[in-house]
Design a protein around this motif. Structure first.
Motif, PDB file in Angstrom:
ATOM      1  N   GLU A   1       0.868  -1.055  -0.080  1.00 41.81           N
ATOM      2  CA  GLU A   1      -0.166   0.047   0.093  1.00 41.81           C
ATOM      3  C   GLU A   1       0.913   1.366  -0.001  1.00 41.81           C
ATOM      4  O   GLU A   1       1.855   1.504   0.862  1.00 41.81           O
ATOM      5  CB  GLU A   1      -0.754   0.053   1.090  1.00 41.81           C
ATOM      6  CG  GLU A   1      -2.345   0.485   1.027  1.00 41.81           C
ATOM      7  CD  GLU A   1      -3.097   0.781   2.129  1.00 41.81           C
ATOM      8  OE1 GLU A   1      -4.003   1.730   2.312  1.00 41.81           O
ATOM      9  OE2 GLU A   1      -2.962  -0.231   3.106  1.00 41.81           O
ATOM     10  N   ASN A   2       0.513   2.243  -0.896  1.00 47.80           N
ATOM     11  CA  ASN A   2       1.260   3.722  -0.959  1.00 47.80           C
ATOM     12  C   ASN A   2       2.693   3.586  -1.275  1.00 47.80           C
ATOM     13  O   ASN A   2       3.239   4.582  -1.135  1.00 47.80           O
ATOM     14  CB  ASN A   2       1.128   4.384   0.076  1.00 47.80           C
ATOM     15  CG  ASN A   2      -0.443   4.846   0.604  1.00 47.80           C
ATOM     16  OD1 ASN A   2      -1.319   4.746  -0.219  1.00 47.80           O
ATOM     17  ND2 ASN A   2      -0.910   4.723   1.758  1.00 47.80           N
ATOM     18  N   LEU A   3       3.443   2.435  -1.719  1.00 47.04           N
ATOM     19  CA  LEU A   3       4.590   2.317  -2.013  1.00 47.04           C
ATOM     20  C   LEU A   3       4.999   3.031  -3.287  1.00 47.04           C
ATOM     21  O   LEU A   3       4.122   2.996  -4.171  1.00 47.04           O
ATOM     22  CB  LEU A   3       5.073   0.791  -2.291  1.00 47.04           C
ATOM     23  CG  LEU A   3       5.447   0.104  -0.948  1.00 47.04           C
ATOM     24  CD1 LEU A   3       6.078  -1.128  -1.346  1.00 47.04           C
ATOM     25  CD2 LEU A   3       6.679   0.966   0.010  1.00 47.04           C
ATOM     26  N   LEU A   4       6.042   3.754  -3.205  1.00 45.22           N
ATOM     27  CA  LEU A   4       6.477   4.375  -4.516  1.00 45.22           C
ATOM     28  C   LEU A   4       8.016   4.309  -4.354  1.00 45.22           C
ATOM     29  O   LEU A   4       8.560   4.810  -3.475  1.00 45.22           O
ATOM     30  CB  LEU A   4       6.218   5.984  -4.518  1.00 45.22           C
ATOM     31  CG  LEU A   4       6.534   6.919  -5.616  1.00 45.22           C
ATOM     32  CD1 LEU A   4       6.051   6.398  -6.874  1.00 45.22           C
ATOM     33  CD2 LEU A   4       6.163   8.149  -5.297  1.00 45.22           C
ATOM     34  N   ILE A   5       8.640   3.747  -5.632  1.00 44.10           N
ATOM     35  CA  ILE A   5       9.942   3.332  -5.743  1.00 44.10           C
ATOM     36  C   ILE A   5      10.427   4.251  -6.457  1.00 44.10           C
ATOM     37  O   ILE A   5      10.135   4.359  -7.651  1.00 44.10           O
ATOM     38  CB  ILE A   5      10.220   1.843  -6.218  1.00 44.10           C
ATOM     39  CG1 ILE A   5       9.341   0.793  -5.386  1.00 44.10           C
ATOM     40  CG2 ILE A   5      11.513   1.368  -6.072  1.00 44.10           C
ATOM     41  CD1 ILE A   5       9.591   0.738  -3.888  1.00 44.10           C
TER      42      ILE A   5
ATOM     43  N   ASP B   1       1.607  11.938   0.369  1.00 44.14           N
ATOM     44  CA  ASP B   1       1.034  10.614   1.401  1.00 44.14           C
ATOM     45  C   ASP B   1       1.544   9.430   0.959  1.00 44.14           C
ATOM     46  O   ASP B   1       1.055   8.370   1.266  1.00 44.14           O
ATOM     47  CB  ASP B   1      -0.461  10.598   1.470  1.00 44.14           C
ATOM     48  CG  ASP B   1      -0.983  12.002   1.946  1.00 44.14           C
ATOM     49  OD1 ASP B   1      -0.367  12.602   2.745  1.00 44.14           O
ATOM     50  OD2 ASP B   1      -2.008  12.647   1.530  1.00 44.14           O
ATOM     51  N   ALA B   2       2.438   9.157  -0.171  1.00 45.00           N
ATOM     52  CA  ALA B   2       3.328   7.878  -0.460  1.00 45.00           C
ATOM     53  C   ALA B   2       4.195   7.477   0.615  1.00 45.00           C
ATOM     54  O   ALA B   2       4.752   8.341   1.313  1.00 45.00           O
ATOM     55  CB  ALA B   2       3.627   7.977  -1.671  1.00 45.00           C
ATOM     56  N   VAL B   3       4.660   6.129   0.647  1.00 48.79           N
ATOM     57  CA  VAL B   3       5.753   5.628   1.183  1.00 48.79           C
ATOM     58  C   VAL B   3       6.832   5.553   0.326  1.00 48.79           C
ATOM     59  O   VAL B   3       6.875   4.650  -0.444  1.00 48.79           O
ATOM     60  CB  VAL B   3       5.299   4.194   1.910  1.00 48.79           C
ATOM     61  CG1 VAL B   3       6.719   3.936   2.586  1.00 48.79           C
ATOM     62  CG2 VAL B   3       4.433   4.763   2.844  1.00 48.79           C
TER      63      VAL B   3
ATOM     64  N   ARG C   1       4.737  16.362  -0.479  1.00 43.01           N
ATOM     65  CA  ARG C   1       5.038  15.527   0.890  1.00 43.01           C
ATOM     66  C   ARG C   1       4.602  14.117   1.201  1.00 43.01           C
ATOM     67  O   ARG C   1       3.496  13.927   1.175  1.00 43.01           O
ATOM     68  CB  ARG C   1       3.935  16.573   1.925  1.00 43.01           C
ATOM     69  CG  ARG C   1       4.133  16.538   3.284  1.00 43.01           C
ATOM     70  CD  ARG C   1       3.591  17.387   3.961  1.00 43.01           C
ATOM     71  NE  ARG C   1       4.010  17.263   5.568  1.00 43.01           N
ATOM     72  CZ  ARG C   1       3.449  16.247   6.164  1.00 43.01           C
ATOM     73  NH1 ARG C   1       2.762  15.177   5.734  1.00 43.01           N
ATOM     74  NH2 ARG C   1       3.818  16.180   7.578  1.00 43.01           N
ATOM     75  N   PRO C   2       5.388  13.297   0.915  1.00 47.20           N
ATOM     76  CA  PRO C   2       5.363  11.972   1.225  1.00 47.20           C
ATOM     77  C   PRO C   2       4.932  11.689   2.556  1.00 47.20           C
ATOM     78  O   PRO C   2       5.313  12.535   3.621  1.00 47.20           O
ATOM     79  CB  PRO C   2       6.717  11.302   0.882  1.00 47.20           C
ATOM     80  CG  PRO C   2       7.420  12.436   0.345  1.00 47.20           C
ATOM     81  CD  PRO C   2       7.040  13.528   0.684  1.00 47.20           C
ATOM     82  N   GLN C   3       4.260  10.464   3.081  1.00 42.51           N
ATOM     83  CA  GLN C   3       3.980  10.170   4.416  1.00 42.51           C
ATOM     84  C   GLN C   3       5.431   9.708   5.061  1.00 42.51           C
ATOM     85  O   GLN C   3       5.690  10.397   6.210  1.00 42.51           O
ATOM     86  CB  GLN C   3       3.115   9.114   4.255  1.00 42.51           C
ATOM     87  CG  GLN C   3       2.828   8.761   5.704  1.00 42.51           C
ATOM     88  CD  GLN C   3       2.334   7.269   5.897  1.00 42.51           C
ATOM     89  OE1 GLN C   3       3.314   6.482   6.083  1.00 42.51           O
ATOM     90  NE2 GLN C   3       1.136   6.874   5.552  1.00 42.51           N
ATOM     91  N   THR C   4       6.139   9.033   4.214  1.00 45.53           N
ATOM     92  CA  THR C   4       7.493   8.458   4.849  1.00 45.53           C
ATOM     93  C   THR C   4       8.477   8.540   3.799  1.00 45.53           C
ATOM     94  O   THR C   4       8.041   8.333   2.617  1.00 45.53           O
ATOM     95  CB  THR C   4       7.213   6.898   5.496  1.00 45.53           C
ATOM     96  OG1 THR C   4       6.164   7.184   6.175  1.00 45.53           O
ATOM     97  CG2 THR C   4       8.564   6.414   6.164  1.00 45.53           C
TER      98      THR C   4
END
Lengths: 316, 194
Positions: free
Chosen positions: B37-41, B104-106, B132-135
């Motif tokens: 979920e929400n992963l962005l590489i 909000d992406a990781v 602004r990513p979440q993490t």
């Protein structure tokens, strides 16, 4: 690359590096924060001996998007009007702390002189000198053309085989000169057209074709037709009998526009447009006209030039 | 012309080592994130980009819910570097962010070698200009030490103690494949003798 003075001496590799860098700079305007920290702490001086709101504003926007500080030196209100020489003016600006000087001057070769005489260690960017060159305008024209032809796949491509027609007052046009050299370097084929009285002596030595039959050229469906502005301020001599006669012979009138309407031929104009003189309203307002894209791309191209000239040098 | 100084190169990771390490990192990412979920590489050009693509391919293999095209991109940091004055300006590479954006992406940043940490500092700045990513997490193939900034990687392929006089060379088919020196994917330590 130390300065940007003319497209005539700009190599193919440098030209392509500027266009490819501009491609990345253009994406900054789509972001939530439209600013890069790249030139933080550097100062760009706009030194304009001739009026130009558009070019100066474009350079100012470009410098500010890269976080550089901008000083605008308006010559009319400065000590130049009190008789100060170019050398003293420039050295004063450098003492204030300029890293780059963007100069427009009414004398052809002024930027070259500034760069060659060792008066200053700043990077010099020619923003138009007399009837000689206006390199960033040619670069933004080439960038606009490349983007329209190749879209998102534009990076790394040149203009090989592209046919561009430049129409109007070639004699006084630094935009035309800069475009001729840059388009030639990038592999495009250039045709010049306009009143024979406004064709410069020695045009036969340029890498171009001259053709006075504008309707005949338009029938060949060139990739782009660039309408130059009729520069009222430079029309001291009797170069054509009347504005109406110019429009009939060399303007992109409504009738002429209809012969290329809804084709792939792009209509380019460096601005500001004289509607009804060199370009009809129908042509100016058509989707084929890239004038506004040219303005937007101008900021990206100037960002690229400032970055490539300034980022590699230690801040002073 | 002066001859290239003789350099001693020893291979510290082979093609299969690199492959195994990426598989492990893919599992670790999924474990840490509890799924896709929400992963962005995001790969950092140049060699972080093929590594990010390989990592995404593995993530999709493990969990079919991971859609590679929507979850993989690249982040260029050239315009955010703090050593431009010394290194000289060069043409920036492209930044490509999937349409969903970074908000909000990781985000998992991927690079080949972690060294001073300055590239990652620049990447964090570049990222914050986009959204602004979440993490934000960091995955690297090799951590060679010698950090100059208070940064560490979350996922490390191999910790490689080096002397600062040594070079770490990474060969990846996607970038080095056409070059004469390329034989296979590998990581080498090269002694610099001058």
């Amino acid at each position: 690359m130390r300065h940007l003075l003319a497209t005539r001496e700009l190599s193919y590799d440098h030209a392509l590096a500027i266009l490819d860098t501009a491609q990345e700079m253009a994406t900054v305007s789509d972001r939530s924060i439209k600013k890069l920290p790249t030139l933080r702490g550097q100062t760009v001086v706009n030194l304009f001996f001739e009026d130009s709101t558009r070019t100066r504003t474009s350079f100012e926007a470009a410098a500010k998007r890269l976080s550089a500080d901008v000083l605008n030196f308006a010559v009319k209100t400065s000590s130049v009007s009190k008789g100060e020489s170019l050398k003293d003016t420039v050295q004063t600006l450098e003492a204030i702390g300029g890293d780059a000087i963007v100069m427009r001057h009414w004398a052809s070769g002024a930027a070259q002189q500034l760069a060659n005489f060792g008066w200053s260690s700043s990077a010099i960017i020619n923003a138009g000198d007399g009837t000689h060159e206006h390199p960033t305008q040619a670069l933004l024209d080439a960038f606009t053309l490349r983007n329209r032809l190749h879209g998102t796949q534009a990076t790394g491509k040149d203009l090989n085989g592209v046919h561009v027609v430049i129409v109007g007052d070639i004699l006084h046009s630094r935009v035309a000169r800069s475009n001729v050299w840059l388009l030639h370097t990038l592999g495009a084929k250039v045709t010049l057209s306009g009143p024979p009285t406004l064709m410069p002596v020695g045009v036969n030595t340029w890498p171009v074709e001259v053709n006075y039959d504008l309707d005949g050229i338009l029938a060949q469906h060139p990739d782009a037709v660039m309408m130059l502005r009729v520069q009222a301020e430079r029309m001291a001599g009797a170069f054509f009998p009347s504005p109406a006669e110019y429009t009939r012979g060399w303007g992109l009138t409504n009738d002429r526009y209809q012969t290329i309407a809804d084709t792939d031929t792009l209509i380019m104009h460096p601005g500001p447009m004289n509607r009804g003189l060199e370009i009809s309203a129908a042509a100016a307002d058509s989707a084929q006209n890239t004038a506004l894209e040219q303005v937007a791309n101008g900021v990206s191209v100037r960002m690229a030039v400032l970055y490539l000239l300034l980022a590699g040098q230690p801040g002073q | 012309m002066a001859q290239e100084p003789v350099r001693k190169a020893r291979t510290v990771m082979s093609e299969s080592d690199i492959n195994r390490v990426l598989t492990r990192i893919a599992h670790e990412i999924l474990e840490g994130n509890r799924g896709v979920e929400n992963l962005l590489i995001l790969g950092i050009p140049r060699r972080g980009v093929p590594l990010a693509n390989r990592l995404s391919a593995k993530l999709a293999e493990i969990d079919p819910e991971f859609v590679i095209q929507e979850r993989t991109g690249q982040l260029d940091i050239t315009l955010y570097r703090d050593d431009l004055a010394r290194a000289g300006s060069r043409v920036p590479a492209s930044t490509i962010i999937p349409s969903a954006g970074v908000d909000d992406a990781v985000v998992v940043l991927v690079d080949d070698v972690l060294y001073s940490g300055r590239t990652i500092r620049a990447a964090l700045d570049a990222l914050s200009a986009i959204g602004r990513p979440q993490t934000v997490r960091l995955a690297v193939l090799v951590d060679r030490g010698h950090r100059q900034l208070p940064l560490r990687a979350d996922y490390v392929g191999k910790n490689l103690p080096t002397a600062s006089a040594e070079h770490v060379r990474v060969h990846l088919a996607e970038i080095d494949g056409d070059e004469d020196y390329y034989t296979s994917d590998q990581v080498q330590i090269v002694d610099v003798m001058d």
